[in-house]
Design a protein around this motif. Sequence first.
Motif, short mmCIF file in Angstrom:
data_model
loop_
_atom_site.label_atom_id
_atom_site.label_comp_id
_atom_site.label_asym_id
_atom_site.label_seq_id
_atom_site.Cartn_x
_atom_site.Cartn_y
_atom_site.Cartn_z
N GLU A 1 -6.17 2.34 3.00
CA GLU A 1 -5.48 3.10 1.95
C GLU A 1 -5.90 4.56 1.97
N SER A 2 -7.17 4.84 2.23
CA SER A 2 -7.60 6.24 2.24
C SER A 2 -6.95 7.01 3.38
N GLN A 3 -6.79 6.39 4.53
CA GLN A 3 -6.14 7.06 5.65
C GLN A 3 -4.66 7.32 5.37
N LEU A 4 -4.01 6.32 4.81
CA LEU A 4 -2.60 6.48 4.47
C LEU A 4 -2.43 7.52 3.37
N SER A 5 -3.38 7.57 2.44
CA SER A 5 -3.36 8.59 1.38
C SER A 5 -3.54 9.98 1.97
N GLN A 6 -4.45 10.12 2.93
CA GLN A 6 -4.67 11.43 3.56
C GLN A 6 -3.39 11.91 4.24
N MET A 7 -2.75 11.01 4.95
CA MET A 7 -1.52 11.36 5.65
C MET A 7 -0.44 11.79 4.66
N THR A 8 -0.29 11.04 3.58
CA THR A 8 0.73 11.34 2.57
C THR A 8 0.39 12.61 1.82
N ASP A 9 -0.89 12.82 1.52
CA ASP A 9 -1.32 14.04 0.86
C ASP A 9 -1.01 15.26 1.73
N ALA A 10 -1.28 15.16 3.03
CA ALA A 10 -0.98 16.27 3.94
C ALA A 10 0.52 16.58 3.94
N LEU A 11 1.33 15.54 3.90
CA LEU A 11 2.78 15.74 3.85
C LEU A 11 3.19 16.41 2.54
N THR A 12 2.66 15.95 1.42
CA THR A 12 3.05 16.53 0.13
C THR A 12 2.59 17.98 0.01
N VAL A 13 1.45 18.30 0.61
CA VAL A 13 1.00 19.70 0.62
C VAL A 13 2.02 20.57 1.34
N ARG A 14 2.52 20.10 2.47
CA ARG A 14 3.52 20.86 3.23
C ARG A 14 4.84 20.98 2.45
N ILE A 15 5.24 19.90 1.80
CA ILE A 15 6.47 19.95 1.00
C ILE A 15 6.33 20.96 -0.12
N MET B 1 0.84 -1.20 0.00
CA MET B 1 0.00 0.00 0.00
C MET B 1 0.88 1.26 0.00
N MET B 2 1.97 1.22 0.76
CA MET B 2 2.88 2.37 0.80
C MET B 2 3.54 2.59 -0.56
N ARG B 3 3.85 1.50 -1.26
CA ARG B 3 4.44 1.64 -2.59
C ARG B 3 3.46 2.29 -3.56
N THR B 4 2.21 1.85 -3.52
CA THR B 4 1.17 2.40 -4.40
C THR B 4 0.96 3.88 -4.11
N ILE B 5 0.82 4.21 -2.84
CA ILE B 5 0.58 5.60 -2.45
C ILE B 5 1.83 6.45 -2.71
N GLY B 6 3.00 5.86 -2.48
CA GLY B 6 4.24 6.57 -2.78
C GLY B 6 4.35 6.95 -4.24
N CYS C 1 4.44 10.67 -5.34
CA CYS C 1 5.88 10.88 -5.56
C CYS C 1 6.63 11.03 -4.23
N VAL C 2 6.32 10.15 -3.30
CA VAL C 2 6.98 10.12 -1.99
C VAL C 2 7.57 8.73 -1.81
N ASP C 3 8.81 8.68 -1.40
CA ASP C 3 9.47 7.40 -1.16
C ASP C 3 8.70 6.62 -0.09
N PRO C 4 8.36 5.35 -0.37
CA PRO C 4 7.65 4.53 0.62
C PRO C 4 8.39 4.45 1.96
N ALA C 5 9.69 4.55 1.93
CA ALA C 5 10.46 4.53 3.18
C ALA C 5 10.13 5.76 4.04
N VAL C 6 9.89 6.90 3.40
CA VAL C 6 9.50 8.11 4.13
C VAL C 6 8.11 7.93 4.71
N ILE C 7 7.20 7.36 3.93
CA ILE C 7 5.85 7.09 4.44
C ILE C 7 5.93 6.16 5.65
N ALA C 8 6.75 5.12 5.54
CA ALA C 8 6.93 4.19 6.66
C ALA C 8 7.53 4.92 7.86
#
Length: 162
Positions: A92-106, A36-41, A45-52
């Motif tokens: 997946e939606s929760q992990l996407s929300q978290m990653t989206d919030a991070l990408t917005v900040r970046i 799931m992290m790979r798909t969302i990554g 465009c975020v490294d799955p290791a960063v999501i982890a």
Amino acid sequence: MAVQWLLLGFLALTGVRASERLAEIDMPYLLRYQPMMRTIGQKYCVDPAVIAGVMSTKFPGGNIIVNEGNVDSGIRAVQGTGHYAPTSWIGESQLSQMTDALTVRIKEIQRKFPTWTPAQCLKGGLCAYVGGPGYIRSSQDLSCDFCNDVLARAKYFKRHGF
């Protein structure tokens, strides 16, 4: 890194070593979410290791995550004892929300500091993720505990297949 010292003080670990040890402890839990992290990554465009790294830092062991709708990242840790939600609640939606919030900040950091390197923007985005968009005023603000912890864990996860 004060939290790591409290958690692992009996092992006399601090800083990067404490972050790596906590990442090692969280690894079995996070392996379930690796596809799931790979798909969302890829999507963000975020490294799955960063999501982890973010998951491991914000939600150690994954046992304390609940969905609170549209509050910041949409995911919060439950406070107090006896309120632990099962790890199967992480979707997946929760992990996407978290990653989206991070990408917005970046992206906010990239717009605010267009001459910064991608590494500086990532650090700034991670610090702004927990400190808010106004937290980063200069390159001197890039060394927040959350950022350092996430990146140390992300490097550990990257070395172990993420």
